[in-house]
Write an enzyme that holds these catalytic residues in place. Structure first.
Site, mmCIF file in Angstrom:
data_model
loop_
_atom_site.group_PDB
_atom_site.id
_atom_site.type_symbol
_atom_site.label_atom_id
_atom_site.label_comp_id
_atom_site.label_asym_id
_atom_site.label_seq_id
_atom_site.Cartn_x
_atom_site.Cartn_y
_atom_site.Cartn_z
ATOM 1 C CE LYS A 12 3.055 -10.165 -7.579
ATOM 2 N NZ LYS A 12 2.318 -9.991 -6.319
HETATM 3 O O1 G3P Z 1 3.399 -7.175 -3.295
HETATM 4 C C1 G3P Z 1 4.089 -8.089 -2.541
HETATM 5 C C2 G3P Z 1 3.626 -8.001 -1.142
HETATM 6 O O2 G3P Z 1 2.381 -8.565 -1.022
HETATM 7 C C3 G3P Z 1 4.529 -8.590 -0.142
HETATM 8 O O3 G3P Z 1 4.323 -7.867 1.001
HETATM 9 O O4 G3P Z 1 4.367 -7.421 3.386
HETATM 10 O O5 G3P Z 1 4.197 -9.781 2.546
HETATM 11 O O6 G3P Z 1 6.334 -8.523 2.333
HETATM 12 P P1 G3P Z 1 4.830 -8.428 2.394
#
Ligand code: G3P
Length: 217
Positions: free
Chosen positions: A83
């Site tokens: 990633k």
């Molecule tokens: O896959 C990316 C994710 O982990 C981000 O999620 O909820 O931290 O915006 P969030």
């Protein structure tokens, strides 16, 4: 739509994998922190649980260092997707690593133009962050739809991995638009099973069943 589990919690991954709900896993530095475990060790364990792609994120900012980190992460297992962030250096690393045959997930995508660049750089996955766009009063789902249109217009192979999913509505909307994959926390995937009419209907059936005085077992 394939489901990736957005976590480094191996117990949650095992539970969903046993149900066929874990077509892959995504991690990031914040999720590694939350797990409290060493990145190489926990990623190796995750790769032994699921057979699909497991995203492990680089943390360098310069392309050369990202490439070195990506090569090290890719050695963990055959199902690693490296990633990289959607920066100019991240795109350079994406091109080199994908040319070497590694799966690459380009993350932190917030615009259709960024997604177009990632596809040109050979990304296996593009990760548009729905929830974080919604957080600032923009429309994360509109971005998924725009990327779907652009990729279909030109036949790009890069898979749309809807990320930063926060709700069951995000899951159904991503599926309706035609995201290839959605990565969601375990709680969101499990919440997809819930419906108040299911609970109400089951309650009614069980009350009537009790009145019959019968048993199946
Ligand atoms: O896959 C990316 C994710 O982990 C981000 O999620 O909820 O931290 O915006 P969030």
């Amino acid at each position: 739509m394939r489901f990736f589990v957005d976590t480094a919690d191996v117990d949650a991954i095992r539970e969903l994998n046993a149900l066929g709900m874990a077509d892959g896993v995504t991690t990031n530095p914040s999720l590694i922190l939350k797990s409290g475990r060493d990145i190489l060790e926990v990623t190796r364990e995750i790769c032994s649980i699921v057979s699909g792609p497991v995203s492990a994120e680089v943390v360098a900012l310069q392309a050369d260092e990202m490439i070195a980190e990506g090569r090290k992460l890719a050695k963990i297992a055959d199902n690693i997707a490296v990633k990289v962030p959607l920066t100019w250096d991240g795109l350079k690393a994406c091109k080199v690593l994908s040319d070497e045959g590694h799966m690459v997930n380009v993350t932190l995508c917030f615009s259709a133009n960024q997604a177009l660049l990632a596809a040109k750089a050979g990304a296996t996955f593009i990760s548009p962050f729905i929830g974080r766009l919604d957080d600032i009063n923009l429309d994360g789902m509109e971005l998924i739809a725009d990327i779907r249109t652009i990729y279909d217009n030109y036949g790009f192979d890069t898979q749309i991995l809807a990320a930063s999913i926060r709700s069951v509505n995000h899951m159904s909307q991503a599926a309706l638009i035609g995201a290839d994959v959605a990565t969601a926390p375990p709680g969101v995937i499990k919440a997809m099973a819930n419906h108040p009419l299911t609970d109400k209907g089951l309650d009614g059936f069980l009350k009537d069943w009790a009145k019959t005085g019968q048993k199946i077992l």
